[in-house]
Design a protein around this motif. Structure first.
Motif: not given
Length: 208
Positions: A17-23, A77-85, A138-147
């Protein structure tokens, strides 16, 4: 508020379980475990009050954390997204359009922004880089990817499953090997073969 995603700890301890910290200004401060954050909260309350947290990737990968995504505006940041295409795209002289594979100039990765609730550009990847780019997202977010291209779309899926879907499409679109016009290199020449190979290479690199 902290949330502990216990269900993400699996695969013989490789996942945490990791958390990214941002100022509050948006600057990236590092990635921490929940215990790390609790310790910092106990030692420096002011530090915690100036930081916001996003759930980071479940796999420790410093190279992924250092990845620069060229489509993100400052403060996003990349963590603002809930899925990728992923889509093949071409430059139409000032406008970028989704096209079919083989007509593309490069690959574009879009993300579905949680707050804006719309697809936004995340990264434009030149030839040769798209597999590693997808794997690091995917390493960073754990989200799925669609094409998606002009004729095909594959719903949100794991990267290994996307490799299989692309392989099946390639087989479906090349001539039957018993056909008189078939060539031994038909599969290698298919415009999606490079994409499939690059994703597979990135995945195999992570398996050691």
């Amino acid at each position: 508020m902290f949330h502990n995603f216990d269900g993400l700890t699996r695969n013989e301890g490789r996942w945490l379980n990791l958390w990214a910290a941002f100022d509050v200004t948006g600057d990236y401060l590092g990635t921490f475990t929940l215990d790390d954050l609790r310790a910092k909260a106990a030692d420096a309350g002011k530090w915690v009050s100036a930081v916001r947290y996003r759930r980071a990737g479940q796999q420790i990968d410093q190279a992924a954390l250092a990845q620069h995504f060229n489509g993100l505006p400052c403060g996003t940041t990349i963590f603002a997204f809930s899925g990728f295409r992923l889509s093949p795209v071409r430059d139409m002289g000032g406008s970028i359009e989704v096209c079919d594979p083989g007509e593309h100039d490069f690959w574009s990765v879009y993300g579905f922004h949680r707050d804006a609730e719309e697809w936004q550009i995340v990264h434009d990847a030149p030839w040769g880089e798209i597999g590693e780019t997808l794997a690091r997202i995917v390493d960073l977010t754990g989200e799925l990817v669609e094409y998606r291209d002009l004729s095909h779309a594959y719903a949100n899926t794991r990267l290994p499953d996307l490799v299989d879907l692309l392989a099946q499409r390639i087989l479906d679109e090349i001539p039957d090997q018993d056909d008189a016009d078939a060539r031994m290199d038909d599969a290698d020449a298919h415009p999606l073969e490079e994409l499939r190979d690059l994703i597979l290479f990135a995945l195999n690199a992570r398996r050691g």
